[in-house]
Design an enzyme around this catalytic site. Structure first.
Site, short mmCIF file in Angstrom:
data_model
loop_
_atom_site.label_atom_id
_atom_site.label_comp_id
_atom_site.label_asym_id
_atom_site.label_seq_id
_atom_site.Cartn_x
_atom_site.Cartn_y
_atom_site.Cartn_z
N LEU A 93 20.07 44.41 102.94
CA LEU A 93 20.74 45.71 103.08
C LEU A 93 20.54 46.63 101.88
O LEU A 93 20.42 46.17 100.75
CB LEU A 93 22.23 45.47 103.31
CG LEU A 93 22.56 44.58 104.52
CD1 LEU A 93 24.06 44.36 104.62
CD2 LEU A 93 22.02 45.17 105.82
N HIS A 94 20.51 47.91 102.18
CA HIS A 94 20.40 48.94 101.16
C HIS A 94 21.36 50.08 101.50
O HIS A 94 22.10 49.99 102.50
CB HIS A 94 18.95 49.42 101.04
CG HIS A 94 18.33 49.83 102.35
ND1 HIS A 94 18.78 50.89 103.08
CD2 HIS A 94 17.30 49.28 103.07
CE1 HIS A 94 18.05 51.01 104.18
NE2 HIS A 94 17.16 50.04 104.21
N GLU A 95 21.32 51.15 100.70
CA GLU A 95 22.26 52.26 100.88
C GLU A 95 22.19 52.89 102.28
O GLU A 95 23.18 53.39 102.78
CB GLU A 95 22.00 53.36 99.84
CG GLU A 95 22.69 53.15 98.51
CD GLU A 95 24.19 52.89 98.64
OE1 GLU A 95 24.88 53.65 99.36
OE2 GLU A 95 24.67 51.92 98.03
N GLY A 96 21.00 52.88 102.88
CA GLY A 96 20.87 53.42 104.24
C GLY A 96 21.75 52.64 105.20
O GLY A 96 22.56 53.21 105.95
N HIS A 97 21.63 51.31 105.17
CA HIS A 97 22.47 50.49 106.04
C HIS A 97 23.96 50.72 105.75
O HIS A 97 24.77 50.82 106.66
CB HIS A 97 22.19 49.00 105.79
CG HIS A 97 20.80 48.55 106.09
ND1 HIS A 97 19.95 48.09 105.12
CD2 HIS A 97 20.11 48.46 107.25
CE1 HIS A 97 18.80 47.74 105.65
NE2 HIS A 97 18.87 47.96 106.96
N ARG A 114 11.60 47.34 103.43
CA ARG A 114 10.21 47.01 103.09
C ARG A 114 9.75 47.65 101.77
O ARG A 114 8.66 47.32 101.31
CB ARG A 114 9.28 47.41 104.23
CG ARG A 114 9.40 46.50 105.46
CD ARG A 114 8.30 46.78 106.47
NE ARG A 114 8.27 45.84 107.58
CZ ARG A 114 8.81 46.04 108.78
NH1 ARG A 114 9.46 47.16 109.03
NH2 ARG A 114 8.70 45.13 109.73
N CYS A 173 15.17 55.09 101.75
CA CYS A 173 15.52 53.68 101.54
C CYS A 173 14.96 52.87 102.70
O CYS A 173 15.03 53.29 103.86
CB CYS A 173 17.04 53.49 101.54
SG CYS A 173 17.90 54.37 100.26
N VAL A 219 18.95 58.18 104.40
CA VAL A 219 19.43 58.08 103.02
C VAL A 219 18.20 57.83 102.14
O VAL A 219 17.31 57.04 102.49
CB VAL A 219 20.44 56.92 102.88
CG1 VAL A 219 20.89 56.77 101.43
CG2 VAL A 219 21.64 57.17 103.79
N1 LIG Z 1 17.07 55.14 104.63
C1 LIG Z 1 17.82 54.96 105.71
N2 LIG Z 1 18.79 55.82 106.01
C2 LIG Z 1 19.57 55.65 107.11
N3 LIG Z 1 19.44 54.62 107.96
C3 LIG Z 1 18.48 53.72 107.71
C4 LIG Z 1 17.62 53.84 106.57
N4 LIG Z 1 16.77 52.79 106.57
C5 LIG Z 1 17.06 52.05 107.66
N5 LIG Z 1 18.09 52.61 108.35
C6 LIG Z 1 18.64 52.15 109.61
O1 LIG Z 1 19.24 50.88 109.47
C7 LIG Z 1 19.14 50.19 110.71
C8 LIG Z 1 18.58 48.83 110.46
O2 LIG Z 1 17.26 48.98 109.99
P1 LIG Z 1 16.42 47.83 109.32
O3 LIG Z 1 17.29 46.66 109.06
O4 LIG Z 1 15.15 47.65 110.04
O5 LIG Z 1 16.16 48.46 107.89
P2 LIG Z 1 14.91 49.18 107.34
O6 LIG Z 1 15.18 49.49 105.94
O7 LIG Z 1 14.53 50.27 108.30
O8 LIG Z 1 13.86 48.05 107.38
P3 LIG Z 1 12.31 48.19 107.41
O9 LIG Z 1 11.94 48.37 105.99
O10 LIG Z 1 12.00 46.89 107.99
O11 LIG Z 1 11.93 49.33 108.28
C9 LIG Z 1 18.22 51.03 111.61
O12 LIG Z 1 19.03 51.79 112.50
C10 LIG Z 1 17.53 51.92 110.62
O13 LIG Z 1 17.09 53.15 111.17
N1 BAL Z 2 11.86 49.80 112.56
C1 BAL Z 2 12.67 48.81 111.89
C2 BAL Z 2 12.39 47.45 112.37
C3 BAL Z 2 10.97 47.01 112.29
O1 BAL Z 2 10.15 47.62 111.58
O2 BAL Z 2 10.64 46.02 112.93
#
Ligand SMILES: Nc1ncnc2c1ncn2[C@@H]1O[C@H](COP(=O)(O)OP(=O)(O)OP(=O)(O)O)[C@@H](O)[C@H]1O
Ligand code: BAL
Ligand SMILES: CC(C)(CO)[C@@H](O)C(=O)[O-]
Length: 290
Positions: A33-37, A187, A184, A176
């Site tokens: 998890l990060h700030e976006g989540h 990956r 954020c 975010v």
């Molecule tokens: N920077 C962000 N701001 C807001 N929501 C985000 C952000 N990054 C991811 N999310 C949302 O969090 C939810 C879970 O996403 P996920 O766990 O795949 O994270 P991710 O950071 O997008 O991972 P990845 O790097 O695999 O794409 C999704 O609805 C995704 O759109």
């Molecule tokens: N789009 C977030 C999840 C994934 O890359 O598989």
């Protein structure tokens, strides 16, 4: 916060709360998890009586040569972050619990899911639509929160919910960003220090596109070529998708005549970064000279 690892146990815990009329807000994630989540989590908590976050790295949405095995995972750290955020339930099922036998049933949104990121990742969005439907059936949330960073994903989920009359309100949440503007993303940890420094070209390309549109460039093919050239100024950036589309339908357009969506997929080494922006010059301030 309670961590629940089986479908049966989650149903047992949520059933009485739902029957008591308490609204359930749901945030599906793949963890790390990060700030976006955490922003999605804050919205889910603020707008609902009960908050549920899932962490499940869904094998169905990864292609054979993708990063399923090395996808970053740290459940203990995620649990601490969610506990601190005041989440009520973390649902962290095993693959065996979610998929006790190979799935015969697939939910697909084939047209929206086969282009852009879907063209680079065949089957990806069917894997997403299938797991999200299954998670919706397990959690039965009133509202589910998705990040606009994954713009195509949230567009597909909204369409799926509409087409299938799934009883969930889909809430898109703005992207975010880190201090330099990079979105954020779990990956981002794959990036080497040099790639991380170079990745700022991605949000800068969104700004450049807005600038070009403000200065009167309206041809989509011209804009796509100029944004691709802008990204190529960074030697570590390999633009895979530079597409201006209709923000609601993702359909191709020829000229800018209203709000447009810019979608970027840019590879740095083995890591593909996503970003996007809806550019609406009628609502943007600060007109610039060409
Ligand atoms: N920077 C962000 N701001 C807001 N929501 C985000 C952000 N990054 C991811 N999310 C949302 O969090 C939810 C879970 O996403 P996920 O766990 O795949 O994270 P991710 O950071 O997008 O991972 P990845 O790097 O695999 O794409 C999704 O609805 C995704 O759109
Ligand atoms: N789009 C977030 C999840 C994934 O890359 O598989
Ligand atoms: C929505 C989701 C949790 C489905 O596995 C995933 O695609 C993600 O994290 O964006």
């Amino acid at each position: 916060m309670e961590t629940v690892t089986t479908i049966a146990e989650l149903r047992e815990k949520l059933g009485p709360l739902r029957r008591a009329g308490r609204s359930i807000g749901f945030v599906p994630t793949m963890g790390y998890l990060h700030e976006g989540h955490l922003t999605l989590v804050a919205r889910a908590k603020a707008e609902n009586a009960v908050s549920v976050v899932s962490i499940f790295v869904n094998p169905l949405q990864f292609g054979a040569n993708e990063d399923l095995a090395r996808y970053p995972r740290d459940l203990a750290r995620d649990q601490a972050l969610l506990e601190a955020a005041g989440v009520d339930f973390l649902f962290a099922p095993s693959v065996a619990d979610m998929y006790p036998r190979p799935m015969e049933t697939v939910v697909d949104v084939p047209k929206l899911g086969s282009e852009l990121e879907g063209a680079a990742r065949p089957g990806h969005f069917a894997g997403v639509a299938t797991v999200v439907t299954k998670l919706f059936n397990i959690v039965q949330p009133d509202a589910a929160y998705f990040g606009e960073k994954d713009y195509q994903q949230v567009t597909i989920i909204r369409r799926m919910v509409e087409d299938l009359a799934q009883p969930v309100r889909v809430v898109p949440v703005p992207t975010v960003r880190e201090a330099d503007g990079l979105a954020c993303s779990s990956r981002n940890v794959y990036l080497t220090p040099a790639e991380r420094a170079a990745a700022v070209i991605v949000p800068n390309a969104l700004d450049e596109a807005a600038r070009l549109i403000r200065t009167g460039v309206t041809s989509i093919s011209d804009l796509e070529a100029r944004i691709t050239a802008f990204l190529r100024r960074e030697p570590l950036a390999e633009p895979e998708v530079v597409a201006l589309r209709h923000p609601d339908t993702l359909e191709a357009i020829e000229t800018v005549s209203g709000p447009v969506l810019l979608l970027l997929f840019v590879r740095f080494g083995r890591t593909r970064l996503l970003d996007n922006r809806v550019i609406d010059i009628s609502s943007e301030t600060g007109m610039e000279a060409a």
